[in-house]
Design a protein around this motif. Structure first.
Motif, PDB file in Angstrom:
ATOM      1  N   PRO A   1     -12.482  14.359 -13.816  1.00  0.00           N
ATOM      2  CA  PRO A   1     -12.225  13.882 -12.416  1.00  0.00           C
ATOM      3  C   PRO A   1     -12.617  12.465 -11.786  1.00  0.00           C
ATOM      4  N   TYR A   2     -11.968  11.388 -12.216  1.00  0.00           N
ATOM      5  CA  TYR A   2     -12.255  10.157 -11.774  1.00  0.00           C
ATOM      6  C   TYR A   2     -10.983   9.636 -11.910  1.00  0.00           C
ATOM      7  N   ASP A   3     -10.482   8.695 -11.175  1.00  0.00           N
ATOM      8  CA  ASP A   3      -9.255   8.264 -10.995  1.00  0.00           C
ATOM      9  C   ASP A   3      -8.158   8.932 -11.183  1.00  0.00           C
ATOM     10  N   ALA A   4      -7.921   9.911 -10.351  1.00  0.00           N
ATOM     11  CA  ALA A   4      -7.087  10.903 -10.072  1.00  0.00           C
ATOM     12  C   ALA A   4      -6.233  10.649  -8.966  1.00  0.00           C
TER      13      ALA A   4
ATOM     14  N   ILE B   1       0.301   8.698 -12.646  1.00  0.00           N
ATOM     15  CA  ILE B   1       1.487   9.285 -12.653  1.00  0.00           C
ATOM     16  C   ILE B   1       1.481   9.851 -14.270  1.00  0.00           C
ATOM     17  N   GLY B   2       0.803   9.393 -15.296  1.00  0.00           N
ATOM     18  CA  GLY B   2       0.672   9.765 -16.471  1.00  0.00           C
ATOM     19  C   GLY B   2      -0.046  11.426 -16.449  1.00  0.00           C
ATOM     20  N   HIS B   3      -0.928  11.533 -15.458  1.00  0.00           N
ATOM     21  CA  HIS B   3      -1.442  12.898 -15.175  1.00  0.00           C
ATOM     22  C   HIS B   3      -0.083  13.802 -14.605  1.00  0.00           C
ATOM     23  N   ALA B   4       0.305  13.210 -13.904  1.00  0.00           N
ATOM     24  CA  ALA B   4       1.602  13.986 -13.150  1.00  0.00           C
ATOM     25  C   ALA B   4       2.777  14.391 -13.967  1.00  0.00           C
TER      26      ALA B   4
ATOM     27  N   VAL C   1      -0.859   3.963 -11.425  1.00  0.00           N
ATOM     28  CA  VAL C   1      -0.084   4.127 -10.368  1.00  0.00           C
ATOM     29  C   VAL C   1      -0.472   5.423  -9.697  1.00  0.00           C
ATOM     30  N   PHE C   2      -0.905   5.641  -8.651  1.00  0.00           N
ATOM     31  CA  PHE C   2      -1.330   7.113  -8.043  1.00  0.00           C
ATOM     32  C   PHE C   2      -0.539   7.763  -7.227  1.00  0.00           C
TER      33      PHE C   2
ATOM     34  N   LYS D   1      -1.541   7.369  -3.402  1.00  0.00           N
ATOM     35  CA  LYS D   1      -1.199   5.896  -2.908  1.00  0.00           C
ATOM     36  C   LYS D   1       0.283   6.012  -2.498  1.00  0.00           C
ATOM     37  N   LEU D   2       1.282   6.552  -3.504  1.00  0.00           N
ATOM     38  CA  LEU D   2       2.739   6.547  -3.201  1.00  0.00           C
ATOM     39  C   LEU D   2       2.929   7.448  -2.114  1.00  0.00           C
ATOM     40  N   THR D   3       2.488   8.440  -1.889  1.00  0.00           N
ATOM     41  CA  THR D   3       2.803   9.400  -0.851  1.00  0.00           C
ATOM     42  C   THR D   3       2.108   8.798   0.288  1.00  0.00           C
ATOM     43  N   ALA D   4       1.055   8.249   0.368  1.00  0.00           N
ATOM     44  CA  ALA D   4       0.569   7.641   1.692  1.00  0.00           C
ATOM     45  C   ALA D   4       1.321   6.380   2.085  1.00  0.00           C
ATOM     46  N   ALA D   5       1.946   5.829   1.191  1.00  0.00           N
ATOM     47  CA  ALA D   5       3.092   4.739   1.828  1.00  0.00           C
ATOM     48  C   ALA D   5       4.404   5.469   1.938  1.00  0.00           C
ATOM     49  N   GLY D   6       4.428   6.820   2.342  1.00  0.00           N
ATOM     50  CA  GLY D   6       5.978   7.301   2.673  1.00  0.00           C
ATOM     51  C   GLY D   6       6.856   7.716   2.030  1.00  0.00           C
ATOM     52  N   VAL D   7       6.128   7.497   0.426  1.00  0.00           N
ATOM     53  CA  VAL D   7       7.313   8.186  -0.762  1.00  0.00           C
ATOM     54  C   VAL D   7       7.236   9.559  -0.608  1.00  0.00           C
TER      55      VAL D   7
END
Length: 419
Positions: A58-61, A64-67, A309-310, A313-319
């Motif tokens: 649990p760091y840098d979670a 997209i690779g995780h997802a 690519v987190f 951050k994508l969802t916070a930007a409205g994705v």
């Protein structure tokens, strides 16, 4: 440890067949289903499809690779549920490990606080992506004493040995006392294993080891590092033994599928299998499945490179998280691929088309539709999510009216809710 909230999964008419996926160990497609011979019995008399998917450090979670990895096996679990199987899903979080400690030191954050913050972020991202939660979400720090007891048992049987004050796994001894030999799961030659061991957390150069590939089972307590008092004295577990002990604690061996990213094939899954076999006399899993790696800007997405690519951050930007899910599902789960803005744009456009198609769905159809049958067949053939999505696209483009059954199928099998 708590997991995350489970999304609703609609029940569908009919049922999927047991899906086929690629088995790394045998290098072939195999059918995945519970085994009445070795699966745990349920109250209804059936047996359980057991899956262990290696969790994050649990760091840098969550990048997209995780997802992509967790979405691949979310798809498998959804197919099992649609086939009528009982499923038991276990995932760990490696909440104490050298990379985590190094990041905590570098950032001046307490390692426990860093692990807790990043685990919470991971849970939120998984929930946003509608990924089914594990039945048992287990922190390594919850399993210190049970792991130490397994290591002691291996020592007592001469399947483990000391190098100074640390304890290592004896691969040769394990091969004579268990149904495992090094290379069984990875199918790598020795030169490749030595290179990967050095690259992925091993220490093949350490003097005193019986075999350079032998992995660390137990790290003796060191000043300035977290450690726990156990039957072995103060210390903490090695990486691979943690997962094998969690798997054998919460699942019946051999489990149906051991899963994770392809960078875990060696040494992690190889030695997790070896440790479990040496400790229990049983193979760890019947199928070893691995998801491909995700690149970004021409390089494999990795914490060391920082080209991440987190999801948050994508969802916070409205994705819309559904668009992120569609962008990942457009790739075949076991091939390497690259994340681009164009992929996300295509996924957002696809989501808009599907939402428009869903607006006037026929709610009178309750039987299995041709589209549902096609999606089931495509997903059941090595999780061909791109093919299943193309079939839906074809229906939309041809003006074939949606039914509520079709929309429920997209929700239940692809995890994308349209109504």
């Amino acid at each position: 440890m708590k997991s995350w909230n489970r999304p609703g999964v609609p029940a569908l008419p009919g049922a999927s067949s047991a899906p086929r996926i690629w088995d790394t160990a045998s290098a072939q497609l195999v059918t995945t289903k519970p085994s009445t011979a070795s699966g745990a019995s349920t109250a209804s008399g059936g047996s359980i499809a057991g899956i262990y998917v290696c969790g994050i450090t649990p760091y840098d979670a969550t990048h997209i690779g995780h997802a992509a990895t967790y979405l691949a096996y979310d798809t498998l679990i959804r197919l099992w549920l649609d086939a009528g199987f009982d499923v038991r899903y276990v995932q760990n979080t490696t909440d104490v490990d050298d990379p985590l400690l190094e990041r905590a030191t570098a950032t001046g954050v307490d390692w426990q606080d860093l692990a807790a913050q990043q685990t919470d972020l991971f849970r939120a991202d998984m929930e946003a992506l509608a990924i089914l939660p594990p039945d048992h979400y287990v922190a390594v720090t919850e399993m210190i004493e049970p792991t130490a007891e397994v290591v002691k048992a291996l020592l007592d049987r001469d399947i483990a040995y000391y190098v100074e004050d640390d304890i290592y796994f004896d691969s040769d001894s394990a091969a004579t006392q268990s149904p495992w030999t090094i290379g069984d799961e990875s199918n790598y030659d020795r030169a490749t294993m030595l290179a990967l061991s050095a690259e992925r957390g091993g220490d093949p150069q350490r003097v005193g080891k019986r075999d350079p590939l032998d992995p660390l089972l137990w790290r003796n307590g060191r000043a300035g590092e977290p450690s726990w008092q156990t039957v072995l004295g103060r210390g903490r577990p090695g990486w691979h033994i943690e997962c094998s002990v969690i798997a054998e604690t919460y699942l019946d061996l051999p489990i149906t599928v051991q899963a994770g990213g392809s960078d875990l094939i060696f040494p992690h899954h190889e030695f997790s299998a070896g440790h479990a076999a040496a400790a229990t006399g049983s193979q760890l899993a019947r199928v070893y499945s691995h998801a491909g790696l995700v690149a970004y800007q021409g390089e494999k997405m990795s914490k060391s490179l920082g080209n991440l690519v987190f999801v948050s951050k994508l969802t916070a930007a409205g994705v819309d998280p559904r668009a992120i899910r569609l962008a990942i599902l457009a790739q075949h789960y076991r091939r390497d691929w690259e994340w681009t803005d164009a992929l996300l744009d295509e996924a957002q456009a696809r989501l808009e088309r599907w939402l428009g198609w869903a607006e006037h769905a026929n709610d009178r159809v309750v039987r299995e539709t041709a589209l549902l049958a096609e999606v089931r067949a495509l997903l059941g053939d090595d999780l061909n999510s791109a093919g299943a999505m193309a079939a839906i696209d074809a229906s939309v483009a041809a003006g074939v009216g949606a039914t509520v059954v079709d929309l429920d199928a997209i929700d239940a099998l692809l995890g994308v809710r349209l109504h």
